[in-house]
Design an enzyme around this catalytic site. Structure first.
Site, PDB file in Angstrom:
ATOM      1  N   LYS A 132      -0.015   5.190   8.373  1.00 53.70           N
ATOM      2  CA  LYS A 132       0.665   5.353   7.067  1.00 53.70           C
ATOM      3  C   LYS A 132      -0.391   5.536   5.964  1.00 53.70           C
ATOM      4  CE  LYS A 132       1.771   1.554   4.949  1.00 53.70           C
ATOM      5  NZ  LYS A 132       1.438   0.966   3.666  1.00 53.70           N
TER       6      LYS A 132
ATOM      7  N   THR B  59       0.869  -1.188   0.000  1.00 55.70           N
ATOM      8  CA  THR B  59       0.000   0.000   0.000  1.00 55.70           C
ATOM      9  C   THR B  59       0.900   1.230   0.000  1.00 55.70           C
ATOM     10  OG1 THR B  59      -1.632  -1.185   1.305  1.00 55.70           O
ATOM     11  CG2 THR B  59      -1.861   1.199   1.178  1.00 55.70           C
TER      12      THR B  59
ATOM     13  N   LYS C 285      -7.594   1.859  -2.893  1.00 58.38           N
ATOM     14  CA  LYS C 285      -7.231   1.440  -1.528  1.00 58.38           C
ATOM     15  C   LYS C 285      -7.405   2.619  -0.552  1.00 58.38           C
ATOM     16  CE  LYS C 285      -5.208  -1.084   1.753  1.00 58.38           C
ATOM     17  NZ  LYS C 285      -5.681  -2.330   2.306  1.00 58.38           N
TER      18      LYS C 285
END
Ligand code: NAP
Length: 290
Positions: free
Chosen positions: A239, A96, A171
């Site tokens: 993150k 990711t 995402k």
């Protein structure tokens, strides 16, 4: 078909395992060599000491490392993937990351006639272990068609979302939605306890109606018990929310709830919860009861 897998963490280890179990010729690399050794003891395949060596003969190179910087290191380093990958190879990145790094690496790959697809996943550790991940991809359709049958070995659903970077953007939407839902479930359970209700009984009733969600079904019981060791870590979530908030500045979207929940996760980190799972937003609300 020869494939490589770079990064044998919580996710990469079982994902690479599914490829080996499907009969593919798999070569792995992991920065900490002991994990590569454990992997080759568990599965049929071999490991190499650098990404460069691991990818030399591969048709498809899978990656699952931590963040943008890690991805740059394994791709562009002296002994990195691009120093070894063959012409016409396809690189599938399951990390990711930001959409920007996906676009930048895709452009660099194109100069070497190598294809790049961004392919973040959802489904967590359990999804990786059971081969039931959802994969959201960005890149060229012809490349997607080459890798889709292979990705199916560790996923239940794969979709091409658009040009390179689109998988990462999708995402980000996933993480934005999760942040708000988890905070909602945490507040509901917190309120239930303050009201003298049994939260598990409450969820048994309300989960059948419009309040129901995956987070409610799968996390309410452990949240009620104050257990937060069930999957995706708070550090990773911060993150991901940071990436989404940066992107929101660029595309001028307004994410007030996501910004707030990101700060709530910072509170959880300050409580020592870096490796707790994302449902630990509940701990922050319950702290005064201790
Ligand atoms: P992890 O267990 O921490 O594993 C990270 C892997 O990346 C390890 O193999 C690590 O090697 C390697 N790595 C990190 N930095 C590196 C570098 N600079 N050079 C070479 N290798 C490096 O993480 P994970 O849970 O598997 O997550 C991997 C990615 O999937 C992350 O982007 C995460 O956000 C995403 N993701 C995770 C989940 C989940 O539930 N865990 C769910 C969806 C998406 P070492 O063994 O040497 O540390």
């Amino acid at each position: 078909m020869k494939v490589s897998f770079i990064g044998l963490g919580v996710m990469g280890f079982p994902m690479a395992g599914h490829l080996a179990q499907a009969g593919l010729d798999v070569t792995v690399f992991n920065r900490t060599e002991s994990k590569s050794i454990t992997w080759t003891e568990a599965y049929k395949g071999c490991y190499k000491k650098t990404p460069k060596l691991a990818v030399e003969h591969s048709d498809i190179v899978f990656i699952c490392v931590g963040n943008d910087d890690d991805l740059k290191q394994v791709m562009l380093g002296k002994d990195g993937i691009l120093a070894g990958a063959k012409t016409n190879a396809v690189i599938v990145d399951h990390t990711t990351t930001s959409a920007d790094i996906a676009r930048a690496l895709s452009a660099i790959c194109a100069e070497q006639q190598i294809s790049f697809l961004d392919a973040p996943v959802s489904g967590g550790q359990a999804g990786a272990e059971n081969g039931q991940l959802t994969v959201m991809m960005g890149g060229k359709e012809s490349d997607f068609n080459r890798v889709e049958p292979v990705i199916k070995h560790f996923s239940k659903f794969v979709k091409l979302m658009g040009e390179v970077g689109s998988g990462q953007l999708t995402k980000m939407v996933n993480q934005i939605c999760i942040a708000g839902v988890v905070q909602g479930v945490a507040e509901g359970l917190h309120f239930a306890r303050s009201a003298g209700l049994n939260g598990v009984d409450v969820v048994e009733v309300i989960s059948k109606g419009a309040a129901g969600s995956w987070q409610m079904d799968n996390r309410h019981n452990t949240m009620w018990q104050g257990q937060y060791d069930f999957g995706f870590a708070v550090d990773w979530m911060r993150k991901d929310l940071g990436i989404a908030l940066d992107e929101a500045k660029k595309n001028k979207s307004t994410l007030p709830l996501t910004s707030l929940v990101d700060q709530f996760y910072a509170d959880v980190q300050n409580m020592g919860g870096n490796r707790w799972d994302t449902s630990s937003l509940m701990a922050r609300l319950e702290v005064h009861r201790k």
